[in-house]
Design an enzyme around this catalytic site. Structure first.
Site, short mmCIF file in Angstrom:
data_model
loop_
_atom_site.label_atom_id
_atom_site.label_comp_id
_atom_site.label_asym_id
_atom_site.label_seq_id
_atom_site.Cartn_x
_atom_site.Cartn_y
_atom_site.Cartn_z
N SER A 142 2.01 9.48 -28.26
CA SER A 142 2.75 10.76 -28.46
C SER A 142 3.62 10.82 -29.57
CB SER A 142 3.66 11.12 -27.07
OG SER A 142 4.53 12.22 -27.34
N TYR A 155 10.25 8.39 -21.45
CA TYR A 155 9.10 8.57 -21.94
C TYR A 155 8.88 8.18 -23.45
CZ TYR A 155 4.93 11.45 -23.18
OH TYR A 155 3.77 11.97 -23.73
#
Length: 259
Positions: A142, A155
């Site tokens: 990501s 995350y």
């Protein structure tokens, strides 16, 4: 449970020459798009997700919690047996708790790390002894691994770990002819978020199919001299200065004719 070096194809109709792909986190939008894209190339694809699922592109699916190393190993050997081999692994499982660092619970932190990073490691560790020369692992990272955003400490840390793991495995297993890369998507979808496109030089967010195309490319022979890289699939987000891009006064100063 399949053993290393057993090439028999268990699923009928899967040619020995077909790419044999395992996708973990297989029910997500990106994973499902990757399954369809791989299948379009003639690959045989097995998918694993936390809950039972069925989706186009998959030759076989099953439920498993790959954050549990034992279940991850079992899923890898199941895919190897179902497909008659394994030469492509796509660890794509992730959870994204949203909370400021001070408000992030122990359970949220563990979930982010265990599911996102732990499942990738456990899957790779189980798969590597089975993978032949020419195999590929393509992680799903990501942009949040390198671009900070409010409310994503777990995350972001987990995706940063995925990037580091990508480089580590690429270095260690390159001599065996196994390539390891990652894609780093920006916002995918986002149609329900007002002004989601702002900050993206291309003026829009991405689609699962665009990420899937990059996953298939990095896993293919067309990328045979690419390893240890993280490929942003982010519409230029990671190269944009937020201040210069978003502030109208700065845009007017540097690019007076810009939209």
């Amino acid at each position: 449970m399949a053993r290393p070096g057993t090439p028999e194809t268990a699923l009928p109709g899967v040619p020995e020459t077909a790419r044999k792909v395992l996708i973990v986190g297989g029910s997500s939008a990106i994973a499902a798009a990757a399954a369809r894209a791989f299948a379009d190339t003639g690959a045989a694809v097995a998918g694993v997700a936390l809950d039972p699922f069925d989706a186009p592109g998959y030759a076989a699916t099953r439920a498993a919690d790959c954050a549990d190393p034992a279940q991850a190993a079992d899923a890898v050997h199941w895919a190897h047996a179902e497909l008659g081999g394994l030469d492509t692994v796509v660890p794509a499982a992730a959870v994204m708790p949203v909370a400021a660092a001070a408000d992030t619970t122990d359970a949220q932190w563990r979930a982010a790390i265990d599911v996102t990073l732990g499942s990738a490691f456990a899957t790779c560790r189980a798969a590597l002894p089975l993978l032949p020369r020419g195999a590929a692992i393509t992680m799903v990272g990501s942009v949040n691994a390198t671009l900070a955003a409010p409310g994503l400490p777990g995350y972001a840390a987990a995706k940063g770990g995925v990037e580091a793991l990508t480089r580590q495995l690429a270095l260690e297993y390159g001599p065996r002819g196994i390539r390891v890369n990652a894609v780093a998507p920006g916002l995918i979808g986002g149609g329900d978020l007002p002004n989601a496109h702002e900050g993206y030089p291309l003026g829009r967010t991405g689609t699962p199919e665009e990420v899937a195309a990059a996953v298939v490319f990095l896993s293919s022979a067309a990328a045979s001299f690419i390893t240890g890289t993280v490929l942003p699939i982010d519409g230029g987000l990671s190269i944009a200065s937020p201040a210069a891009f978003l502030r109208p006064d700065l845009r007017a100063r540097f690019l007076p004719d810009a939209p």
